[in-house]
Design an enzyme around this catalytic site. Sequence first.
Site, PDB file in Angstrom:
ATOM      1  N   ALA A  28     -94.130 -97.501  29.523  1.00 26.82           N
ATOM      2  CA  ALA A  28     -92.757 -97.253  29.054  1.00 26.82           C
ATOM      3  C   ALA A  28     -91.791 -98.241  29.709  1.00 26.82           C
ATOM      4  O   ALA A  28     -91.536 -99.317  29.162  1.00 26.82           O
ATOM      5  CB  ALA A  28     -92.362 -95.814  29.336  1.00 26.82           C
TER       6      ALA A  28
ATOM      7  N   ASP B 123     -98.235-101.320  32.513  1.00 27.71           N
ATOM      8  CA  ASP B 123     -97.848-102.474  31.692  1.00 27.71           C
ATOM      9  C   ASP B 123     -96.438-102.922  32.069  1.00 27.71           C
ATOM     10  O   ASP B 123     -96.023-104.022  31.721  1.00 27.71           O
ATOM     11  CB  ASP B 123     -97.885-102.082  30.208  1.00 27.71           C
ATOM     12  CG  ASP B 123     -97.574-103.253  29.286  1.00 27.71           C
ATOM     13  OD1 ASP B 123     -98.192-104.322  29.477  1.00 27.71           O
ATOM     14  OD2 ASP B 123     -96.724-103.114  28.390  1.00 27.71           O
TER      15      ASP B 123
ATOM     16  N   GLU C 292     -89.757-107.402  37.032  1.00 25.49           N
ATOM     17  CA  GLU C 292     -90.665-108.198  36.192  1.00 25.49           C
ATOM     18  C   GLU C 292     -90.217-109.651  36.147  1.00 25.49           C
ATOM     19  O   GLU C 292     -89.024-109.897  35.940  1.00 25.49           O
ATOM     20  CB  GLU C 292     -90.723-107.609  34.779  1.00 25.49           C
ATOM     21  CG  GLU C 292     -91.346-106.225  34.781  1.00 25.49           C
ATOM     22  CD  GLU C 292     -91.498-105.609  33.386  1.00 25.49           C
ATOM     23  OE1 GLU C 292     -91.208-106.280  32.382  1.00 25.49           O
ATOM     24  OE2 GLU C 292     -91.917-104.448  33.318  1.00 25.49           O
TER      25      GLU C 292
ATOM     26  N   HIS D  57     -96.567-106.528  30.787  1.00 26.29           N
ATOM     27  CA  HIS D  57     -95.604-106.051  29.775  1.00 26.29           C
ATOM     28  C   HIS D  57     -95.941-106.594  28.377  1.00 26.29           C
ATOM     29  O   HIS D  57     -95.127-107.273  27.740  1.00 26.29           O
ATOM     30  CB  HIS D  57     -94.167-106.424  30.168  1.00 26.29           C
ATOM     31  CG  HIS D  57     -93.137-105.564  29.490  1.00 26.29           C
ATOM     32  ND1 HIS D  57     -91.925-105.272  30.034  1.00 26.29           N
ATOM     33  CD2 HIS D  57     -93.154-104.916  28.285  1.00 26.29           C
ATOM     34  CE1 HIS D  57     -91.228-104.508  29.206  1.00 26.29           C
ATOM     35  NE2 HIS D  57     -91.967-104.273  28.126  1.00 26.29           N
TER      36      HIS D  57
HETATM   37  P1  NAD Z   1     -88.237 -92.672  21.607  1.00 24.16           P
HETATM   38  O1  NAD Z   1     -86.768 -92.674  21.798  1.00 24.16           O
HETATM   39  O2  NAD Z   1     -88.774 -92.585  20.229  1.00 24.16           O
HETATM   40  O3  NAD Z   1     -88.905 -91.487  22.466  1.00 24.16           O
HETATM   41  C1  NAD Z   1     -88.561 -91.202  23.773  1.00 24.16           C
HETATM   42  C2  NAD Z   1     -88.686 -89.690  23.962  1.00 24.16           C
HETATM   43  O4  NAD Z   1     -88.530 -89.401  25.341  1.00 24.16           O
HETATM   44  C3  NAD Z   1     -87.646 -88.870  23.205  1.00 24.16           C
HETATM   45  O5  NAD Z   1     -88.278 -87.865  22.426  1.00 24.16           O
HETATM   46  C4  NAD Z   1     -86.776 -88.260  24.318  1.00 24.16           C
HETATM   47  O6  NAD Z   1     -86.279 -86.979  23.985  1.00 24.16           O
HETATM   48  C5  NAD Z   1     -87.774 -88.190  25.458  1.00 24.16           C
HETATM   49  N1  NAD Z   1     -87.187 -88.173  26.797  1.00 24.16           N
HETATM   50  C6  NAD Z   1     -86.130 -88.873  27.268  1.00 24.16           C
HETATM   51  N2  NAD Z   1     -85.973 -88.644  28.591  1.00 24.16           N
HETATM   52  C7  NAD Z   1     -86.952 -87.789  28.953  1.00 24.16           C
HETATM   53  C8  NAD Z   1     -87.317 -87.171  30.183  1.00 24.16           C
HETATM   54  N3  NAD Z   1     -86.631 -87.419  31.306  1.00 24.16           N
HETATM   55  N4  NAD Z   1     -88.373 -86.331  30.194  1.00 24.16           N
HETATM   56  C9  NAD Z   1     -89.054 -86.083  29.046  1.00 24.16           C
HETATM   57  N5  NAD Z   1     -88.759 -86.614  27.859  1.00 24.16           N
HETATM   58  C10 NAD Z   1     -87.724 -87.481  27.810  1.00 24.16           C
HETATM   59  O7  NAD Z   1     -88.777 -93.985  22.340  1.00 24.16           O
HETATM   60  P2  NAD Z   1     -90.143 -94.751  22.039  1.00 24.16           P
HETATM   61  O8  NAD Z   1     -89.935 -95.750  20.964  1.00 24.16           O
HETATM   62  O9  NAD Z   1     -91.242 -93.767  21.914  1.00 24.16           O
HETATM   63  O10 NAD Z   1     -90.292 -95.585  23.412  1.00 24.16           O
HETATM   64  C11 NAD Z   1     -90.692 -94.943  24.604  1.00 24.16           C
HETATM   65  C12 NAD Z   1     -90.652 -95.918  25.773  1.00 24.16           C
HETATM   66  O11 NAD Z   1     -91.540 -97.010  25.533  1.00 24.16           O
HETATM   67  C13 NAD Z   1     -89.283 -96.556  26.038  1.00 24.16           C
HETATM   68  O12 NAD Z   1     -89.059 -96.605  27.436  1.00 24.16           O
HETATM   69  C14 NAD Z   1     -89.444 -97.969  25.538  1.00 24.16           C
HETATM   70  O13 NAD Z   1     -88.563 -98.859  26.182  1.00 24.16           O
HETATM   71  C15 NAD Z   1     -90.886 -98.214  25.904  1.00 24.16           C
HETATM   72  N6  NAD Z   1     -91.531 -99.337  25.200  1.00 24.16           N
HETATM   73  C16 NAD Z   1     -92.374-100.133  25.926  1.00 24.16           C
HETATM   74  C17 NAD Z   1     -92.996-101.214  25.305  1.00 24.16           C
HETATM   75  C18 NAD Z   1     -93.931-102.099  26.082  1.00 24.16           C
HETATM   76  O14 NAD Z   1     -94.023-103.279  25.775  1.00 24.16           O
HETATM   77  N7  NAD Z   1     -94.666-101.579  27.048  1.00 24.16           N
HETATM   78  C19 NAD Z   1     -92.755-101.487  23.947  1.00 24.16           C
HETATM   79  C20 NAD Z   1     -91.916-100.628  23.236  1.00 24.16           C
HETATM   80  C21 NAD Z   1     -91.307 -99.545  23.874  1.00 24.16           C
END
Ligand code: NAD
Length: 314
Positions: A230, A255, A260, A278
């Site tokens: 995340a 990741d 970073e 990442h």
């Molecule tokens: P999203 O907004 O669809 O889902 C996030 C969920 O987390 C939501 O349902 C929200 O209610 C919940 N949430 C927020 N704070 C919370 C907490 N403290 N405890 C429990 N639940 C909580 O987002 P997504 O598209 O699923 O992305 C999730 C994560 O993945 C983000 O941090 C995003 O930046 C990251 N991401 C990483 C990469 C990578 O290259 N590794 C790529 C894309 C996204």
Amino acid sequence: MLKILITDGMEKTSLEELKKMNFHVVEQHYNKEDLMKEIKKFHVLVVRSATKVTRDIIDEATKTNNLKLIVRGGVGLDNIDVEYARLKGITVRNTPNASNTSVAELVIGHILNMARFLHNSNITMRQGEWNKKKYQGVEIEGKTLGIIGFGRIGREVAKKANALGMKIKFYDVVGPIMNNQEYRYCDLDKLLSTSDFISLHVPYNKGERALIGKEEIQKMKDGTYLINCARGGVVDEEALIAALDSGKLAGAAMDVFMEEPTPNNILCNHDKVSVTPHIGASTKEAQRKIGEEINNIILEFWKGRGLNDRIETV
Ligand code: NAD
């Protein structure tokens, strides 16, 4: 003519398509000082994560009142001062759906890596070792995967892990969004104390306390595996290393990192850690989808629709 500045690169085909639309497109990464000078000329700024769109850059942009749209190719908006941009009348958009599959597949890869020592074998066999006995792993079928954050990516991970026979539990701040026979909602403490694998899919805002620190790790079962694809700040790296060293955690997959590129060599070289730089969204397909989403957003903007501030994720 609409002037578009792309500072962190963009998928080639989509970039070519954008140029064919007769927009003035500049693809150039600037250091902060130069970006402060250049930004004034553009109506649209397209960034990924490298460019930090801070308050002072927004202030420079508003001097000419040209900049009206910032597009973040990707999900997390932590490199953009979204609130301030909105305050100055600049629309901020991201491409929230493009990388779900790619990130979820990477999570599955890390789970299998840890369960079967694939990352270790790749290193030690190159060094001439044959650790057949040492690398007795576990099956993932029948194990419980606890997913924290059940949004787009969390659900995609659930679908794929479920197909591999894992039992799914999830926790989300918004409550039991999707509680059915396959995906069981539970509170955070219950998830921490009953999962074999825990995968994190929540956003992170700079300055926040890590969601997973010493206290949360203590609540986990002995021998739990933790996956963070995340955002880096979601896990306290120091607490993680201590838990791996003590044997509390059986393994971790990372990741994303607090800083970073990460300077944390202890973490990267840890025997129990599977690391990637990442690359969650680094697939041809995700990049193509991100490029297409960016172009659609710019076109929508150009045609005069959707000028209200729509942020699809925070
Ligand atoms: P999203 O907004 O669809 O889902 C996030 C969920 O987390 C939501 O349902 C929200 O209610 C919940 N949430 C927020 N704070 C919370 C907490 N403290 N405890 C429990 N639940 C909580 O987002 P997504 O598209 O699923 O992305 C999730 C994560 O993945 C983000 O941090 C995003 O930046 C990251 N991401 C990483 C990469 C990578 O290259 N590794 C790529 C894309 C996204």
